[in-house]
Design a protein around this motif. Structure first.
Motif: not given
Length: 442
Positions: A167-180
């Protein structure tokens, strides 16, 4: 502190469960009642797992004790193990046949254990059996009795599930997952290391993103919903399961869950999707006769006797076929694979002793296997072989296995964290609303 050296008396059920059992009591001594040998003699003919176990145990005893009298103590396996002997079943002070009012092999085994107890007053004698009722009878006679613990996991309710909600994680994780399509594992795991091929569901507001840790690249990878031979996963658990089945870097997969969660269907669809990567697809299951009767009582030839047990596997194959029109090439391909034995549906006992290379091997109803049987299957795997074990550890049809001692639970507990292994526990049924109602309330 020196541990008390005990004497363990083994029941037939222990030998059938694990024919190497007498080597698993360390420095303690082991006794096998002669009645057990009589029962094993009755089991030695046939192709079932119990027949194989009986033959192997008899051979082991013959090799280990070829030059000694088995009524005297003999070495089991050098200085690190205790001694072994055969015990006579004559009553010595207590006649259990008279107490329980019936002459049964179980009572002869109790007589033998009681005799050992009387002949060794300074030592603790314990009857080891997987038969719950026999343990109760033994305790009613003041004879200590216990289950055979080798191969048992600590708790079935705490068994590894293969999935974790985050439930708790940096927003950067989602950005990288969706982009890369992937991100560094260190973004999610600051202090710990993720489990290889473990699925992590990232919850962000009303959105859920499924990721898996790739131990080869050390990256968290985005898991996308994909179909296999027109079979579409219907929930997150099925998405994870199909991802593991289709992953070429994973050689061993276990799927555990109640009836109707799609374990066998997804496995078969995934196998058909990868049919060009393997020489054969095997779909097998252990034969557990109804009411523990031998299949010999059923009418017809051997094929007719086995068909009722194999029918659920054929049903899954028919379901996949019916996703296509008879004019579609996939429909014809399935028929051709069956005719040419590229796809084989068979009882598990029929593949005993064989080695498998370039094979996609699905073992259904694996909860009805012992840990030793599961190990035997996996050690037969050759190059480019993938094995899927499916089952429900709470729906066991064999009398001497339970949720903690069956081969599927043992495999999940012992193999978790391996680089070439993945597991998913499926909880949500997708067969029908009626099936879900039965699973929830009955």
């Amino acid at each position: 502190m020196v541990q008390e050296r005990k004497i363990f008396v083994l029941d037939t059920s222990v030998i059938i469960y694990d024919y190497t059992a007498i080597r698993n009591f360390k420095e303690h001594d082991v006794v096998v009642p002669i009645t057990v040998l009589e029962e094993l003699d009755n089991f030695k003919k046939g192709n079932d797992d119990k027949n194989f176990a009986a033959r192997e145990f008899i051979r082991y005893i013959d090799r280990a004790c070829s030059n000694d009298s088995l009524q005297q103590w003999v070495n089991i396996n050098g200085k690190t193990h205790g001694m072994f002997k055969i015990a006579m079943g004559h009553p010595n002070g207590v006649d259990t046949d008279a107490i329980f009012g019936e002459v049964k092999p179980d009572h002869k085994i109790l007589n033998a254990a009681l005799r050992v107890q009387k002949e060794n007053p300074g030592r603790k004698v314990v009857l080891v059996t997987k038969d719950i009722n026999l343990r109760i009878k033994a305790k009613s006679l003041n004879l200590p009795a216990e289950d055979y613990e080798t191969g048992k996991i600590k708790s079935a309710d705490e068994l590894y599930t293969g999935r974790t909600m985050v439930d708790k994680f940096p927003v950067q994780v989602l950005n990288d997952l969706f982009q890369e399509g992937q991100c560094k594992a260190s973004l999610l795991f600051k202090k710990s290391k993720p489990v290889p091929n473990h699925y992590y569901t990232l919850n962000h507001h009303e959105t859920s993103v499924v990721t898996v840790y790739n131990p080869i690249t050390a990256m968290m990878e985005l898991v996308k919903k994909k179909a296999a031979f027109k079979i579409q996963p219907r929930n997150i658990e099925q998405i994870c399961s199909l991802d593991a089945i289709l992953n070429p870097n994973i050689s061993l997969v276990t799927l555990q869950g109640v009836a109707g969660t799609g374990k066998t269907l997804l496995s078969l669809a995934g196998a058909l999707e990868q049919r060009r990567n393997f020489h054969q697809i095997y779909l097998a299951r252990p034969i557990v006769p109804l009411s523990n009767k031998d299949i010999g009582f059923l009418p017809g030839d051997i094929k007719s006797k086995l068909n009722p047990y194999m029918e659920p596997l054929w049903d899954n194959l028919k379901y996949i076929k019916n996703c296509f029109s008879e004019k579609d090439k996939e429909y014809r391909q399935i028929n051709e694979m069956v005719e040419n034995e590229k796809l084989v549906v068979c009882p598990l006992a029929y593949i005993r002793g064989r080695s498998f290379s370039n094979v996609f091997f699905i073992v259904d109803e694996a909860q009805n296997l012992t840990p030793h049987e599961v190990k035997t299957i996996i050690t037969r795997a050759g190059e480019n072989t993938k094995i899927i074990f499916t089952g429900d550890i709470y729906q066991i049809d064999t009398p001497y296995l339970d949720s903690r001692s069956n081969g599927l639970s043992y495999l999940i507990d012992r193999i978790k964290g391996s680089r070439i292994y993945a597991h998913v526990t499926l909880e949500r049924g997708e067969r029908s609303e009626l099936a879900n109602l039965a699973n929830d309330l009955l």
